[in-house]
Structure formats: structure tokens, C-alpha cells
Design an enzyme around this catalytic site. Structure first.
Site, PDB file in Angstrom:
ATOM      1  N   PRO A   2       0.839  -1.210   0.000  1.00  0.00           N
ATOM      2  CA  PRO A   2       0.000   0.000   0.000  1.00  0.00           C
ATOM      3  C   PRO A   2       0.870   1.255   0.000  1.00  0.00           C
ATOM      4  CG  PRO A   2      -0.469  -1.402   1.921  1.00  0.00           C
ATOM      5  CD  PRO A   2       0.689  -2.014   1.207  1.00  0.00           C
ATOM      6  N   GLU A   3       0.492   2.225  -0.808  1.00  0.00           N
ATOM      7  CA  GLU A   3       1.254   3.476  -0.903  1.00  0.00           C
ATOM      8  C   GLU A   3       0.361   4.629  -0.435  1.00  0.00           C
ATOM      9  OE1 GLU A   3       3.250   3.711  -4.735  1.00  0.00           O
ATOM     10  OE2 GLU A   3       3.214   1.536  -4.916  1.00  0.00           O
TER      11      GLU A   3
END
Ligand SMILES: [Zn+2]
Length: 275
Positions: A2-3
Site C-alpha cells: 500500500p502506498e
């Protein structure tokens, strides 16, 4: 992994609540149950359980890819790393096998850190600065300007791909949003930062902001990790499109390894400068 847009999506859900679960802001932490001791980066499990009891969640913030929860007297930090989610659910539910840490909150609600691949970490600190202070600027911070960006970029003789993913340089980008930003800016992933003109740097700055904003609007991308909701994966230009035609010029998208990370780009649109 996840960014920034995925973390921001989860943050907004926790902070504001949604049709499935209420907001956790203002709720008291009654107890914490730890199912995987190494989830805790700091302090020890005993200290953590003693210190967290009775703390009230004041807000849900984000810095780079960290969740930041200011409590009554301390700060709780959570980093999902490779996979994971933060879930608000009824405290009477059966415990999911990938829940590594559960906070029982007031009103029969619980807040669970679900982390299938176990790389995620949690900190409980008096002061978050020793950890958050090392991070580079927030790309969407209105006070962070294209001049600031050029000033950071220009002195560095590093390849763009690993530099943009370096959280000390800029906070929040990972593999996906870096590849997508470089495509939009028409820059080759292994170009050296120091060779960019001022205009190329400005284009990259705008491309990063644009792709992050679009990612947030689409609630992030649902790919690789246990994550619900987002559909930005349907709007990628290059990421995981190896061999498929570039939407701009039709050239097959190429995959190379840069700094041990798979990297996707259009060899026609993103030319390597000669110097
Ligand atoms: Zn192209």
C-alpha cells in the site's frame, strides 16, 4: 505494498467512518490483544498493554505511509508494509486469523490490525519525531513547491526510480505510483536526477501530484495485498502492463529491474537522456 493513496483511503475511513463501520475518533481504548509479538516495534508487549489502556483516540492522521494516531498522552504509529488493513468491527466477531493486534474500544467496537504477511509494525511513543522526522516532504503538502522539489532533486546523482521511492527523499511513493509518475512525466526510470532540466523536474513534480490525487479519488488500487475498495488498478498506464501497447504511442510496455524492483515503462515515450 500500500502506498500514499491506499493509506489515505484507509485513514479517511477510520477517521470519518463509512456505511460499514463508525469512526474511531473520540473512542477510548479499553484493552489491546496482541497475537504476534513482533508486530510491536516499540515498546515491549507488557509495556504496550499497560500504557495503551484508557488512552482516547484523538484523530487519525497520515505521514508518508505511516498512520499516526494522536492519543490522550501518546502517539500510536502503524505501518502496513507489504500487506494489511485496519478494520473496525464489532468486538464480538470471531477473530480473523490474520489479525495481529486488536484494540477493544468503547461501545463494543474493536479496531484490528490485519496483517497477513506479518511485516507491518506498530509503535507507541511519547514523541513520534524520531521516526517521522526522518521522512522527506509530503508530495501533496501545499507548502511543498516545485522549486523545493527541484532543489532536492538536482544535487542527487541517483537514478530516478530508487530516489523517488526513498522515503527520506519524498514520503509516500512506492513501486506503483513511481512507475506511473515517471510515465506521465516521460522520464526514463534510470535517468539520473541531476541530469533533469528545470522543466523536466516541474513536469515530474506535477505528475507525482496528479497520479497521487487520482489514486486517492479512486480509493487507491486493490492489488497484491488484502485491501478492499479501490479501483485505481484499472487506470494504470504502465504498472503490470508488460508487453501491452502504450496508450500514448502503441509501443509495448517494457519491464526491467531497477534497484531490485520491477519497473514498468514505455521505451519510446520514456527515453534515456544521453548524458
Ligand atoms: Zn509510449
Amino acid at each position: 505494498m500500500p502506498e500514499l493513496p491506499e493509506i489515505e483511503t484507509i485513514r479517511l475511513r477510520l477517521r470519518n467512518g463509512d456505511h460499514e463501520s463508525p469512526s474511531i475518533v473520540g473512542r477510548k481504548i479499553l484493552s489491546a490483544r496482541l497475537f504476534w509479538n513482533r508486530t510491536l516495534a516499540y515498546p515491549t508487549p507488557d509495556e504496550f498493554q499497560n500504557q495503551i489502556q484508557g488512552e482516547i483516540i484523538q484523530d487519525v492522521l497520515r505521514r508518508g505511509k505511516f498512520f499516526v494516531f494522536p492519543l490522550s498522552t501518546k502517539y500510536l504509529l502503524i505501518h502496513l508494509r507489504m500487506s494489511g488493513d485496519l478494520i473496525v468491527e464489532d468486538d464480538s466477531y470471531k477473530v480473523h486469523k490474520h489479525h495481529r493486534l486488536i484494540f477493544s474500544l468503547s461501545d463494543g467496537i474493536r479496531f484490528a490490525f490485519n496483517n497477513p504477511r506479518k511485516f507491518g509494525r506498530v509503535w507507541l511513543l511519547d514523541d513520534p519525531k524520531p521516526i517521522l522526522g526522518e521522512l522527506g516532504p509530503e508530495p501533496l503538502d501545499p507548502d511543498f513547491t516545485k522549486e523545493d522539489f527541484y532543489g532536492r532533486l538536482h544535487p542527487r546523482r541517483r537514478q530516478l526510480k530508487p530516489l523517488l521511492m526513498d522515503q527520506h527523499f519524498l514520503a509516500g511513493l512506492g513501486n506503483i505510483y513511481t512507475d506511473e509518475s515517471l510515465f506521465r512525466a516521460r522520464l526514463h526510470p534510470v535517468s539520473l536526477a541531476s541530469t533533469l532540466t528545470r522543466l523536466e523536474s516541474e513536469n515530474l513534480f506535477e505528475a507525482i501530484r496528479d497520479v497521487l490525487r487520482q489514486g486517492i479519488l479512486r480509493n487507491g488500487a486493490s492489488i497484491d495485498w488484502v485491501y478492499r475498495g479501490g479501483d485505481f488498478q484499472n487506470y494504470f498506464f504502465v504498472y503490470r502492463r508488460t508487453g501491452e501497447p502504450c496508450y500514448r504511442c502503441g509501443t509495448p510496455i517494457k519491464r526491467i529491474i531497477v534497484g531490485q524492483r520491477s519497473t514498468h515503462f514505455c521505451p519510446n515515450c520514456q527515453r534515456l537522456s544521453r548524458d
